[in-house]
Design a protein around this motif. Structure first.
Motif, short mmCIF file in Angstrom:
data_model
loop_
_atom_site.label_atom_id
_atom_site.label_comp_id
_atom_site.label_asym_id
_atom_site.label_seq_id
_atom_site.Cartn_x
_atom_site.Cartn_y
_atom_site.Cartn_z
N ALA A 30 -7.23 -13.23 -26.35
CA ALA A 30 -6.30 -14.06 -27.12
C ALA A 30 -6.74 -15.51 -26.98
O ALA A 30 -6.86 -16.02 -25.87
N HIS A 31 -7.03 -16.15 -28.09
CA HIS A 31 -7.46 -17.55 -28.09
C HIS A 31 -6.25 -18.44 -28.33
O HIS A 31 -5.49 -18.21 -29.27
N GLN A 32 -6.08 -19.43 -27.51
CA GLN A 32 -5.00 -20.39 -27.67
C GLN A 32 -5.36 -21.36 -28.79
O GLN A 32 -6.53 -21.50 -29.14
N PRO A 33 -4.38 -22.02 -29.37
CA PRO A 33 -4.67 -22.99 -30.44
C PRO A 33 -5.67 -24.04 -29.95
O PRO A 33 -5.60 -24.47 -28.80
N HIS A 34 -6.57 -24.38 -30.82
CA HIS A 34 -7.56 -25.41 -30.51
C HIS A 34 -8.03 -26.03 -31.81
O HIS A 34 -7.77 -25.50 -32.90
N SER B 187 -8.05 -22.95 -36.48
CA SER B 187 -7.77 -22.39 -35.14
C SER B 187 -6.56 -23.03 -34.47
O SER B 187 -6.47 -23.01 -33.24
N ASP B 188 -5.63 -23.55 -35.25
CA ASP B 188 -4.51 -24.30 -34.68
C ASP B 188 -3.30 -23.43 -34.31
O ASP B 188 -2.21 -23.94 -34.04
N GLU B 189 -3.48 -22.11 -34.31
CA GLU B 189 -2.45 -21.18 -33.86
C GLU B 189 -3.12 -20.16 -32.93
O GLU B 189 -4.32 -19.94 -33.02
N PRO B 190 -2.33 -19.51 -32.06
CA PRO B 190 -2.93 -18.46 -31.22
C PRO B 190 -3.54 -17.39 -32.13
O PRO B 190 -2.99 -17.07 -33.19
N HIS B 191 -4.70 -16.85 -31.73
CA HIS B 191 -5.35 -15.87 -32.59
C HIS B 191 -6.21 -14.90 -31.77
O HIS B 191 -6.65 -15.23 -30.68
N ARG B 192 -6.39 -13.73 -32.36
CA ARG B 192 -7.28 -12.72 -31.79
C ARG B 192 -7.59 -11.69 -32.86
O ARG B 192 -6.95 -11.65 -33.91
#
Length: 180
Positions: free
Chosen positions: A117-121, A155-160
């Motif tokens: 799970a990638h955090q917003p960035h 990528s400004d929201e959590p994503h996977r």
């Protein structure tokens, strides 16, 4: 270093003929011709004048950037297997891509696999599904991408990415800035 060849490339980049460059530098066309073929060498003062006419300077002209590699083969690719979460592998397609503005990877994800799970960035992400299908979770949204389809998001929201299917999914995933 072949000074003449570099001067010729600069001249052509500026759309100048040898005669036009010679006129701007108060030199002869013959001298420019000899210089570009490395059959003569200019004094430092003359080289500085030529470079000034070409929008450059000594520091820039003599900085060696080297030829960057354009094509990468199997010997350049780094592979990481992950049997727990991903249930597959990640192949970094360009060596040391984390120093570049984008980082392309090739992901093979078995059925039931998922990315971390990638955090917003800050950044953007793009992918293209080569085989199988995947689900992209972006914040509260879940969207499926099948073979031959691409995806793109900020990528400004959590994503996977998840493979809920029964077959292995294979996709290219490119992030900017690098984050894999």
């Amino acid at each position: 270093m072949e000074i003449g060849e570099k001067i010729k490339r600069l001249r052509l980049r500026h759309g100048l003929t040898q005669e036009e460059l010679a006129d701007r530098c108060e030199l002869s066309k013959g001298f420019i011709s000899l210089l570009e073929r490395d059959l003569t060498s200019p004094s430092i003062a003359t080289l500085m004048d030529i470079l000034e006419c070409l929008g450059s300077d000594l520091t820039t002209f003599f900085s060696e950037r080297g030829q960057e590699k354009l094509v990468f083969g199997e010997e350049d690719i780094y592979v990481k297997s992950d049997e727990e979460l991903l249930k597959g592998s990640i192949r970094w397609l360009v060596p040391n891509a984390q120093k570049n503005k984008m980082e392309p990877i090739l992901v093979e994800m078995a059925a039931g696999g998922e990315s971390e799970a990638h955090q917003p960035h800050e950044g953007e992400e793009f992918g293209y599904v080569l085989s199988g299908s995947i689900q992209i979770q972006l914040g509260d949204r879940v969207v499926r991408a099948r073979k031959g389809e691409s995806f793109y998001f900020r990528s400004d929201e959590p994503h996977r990415i998840i493979n809920p299917g029964k077959n292995t999914a294979k996709f290219i995933w490119v992030a900017t800035p690098p984050s894999f």
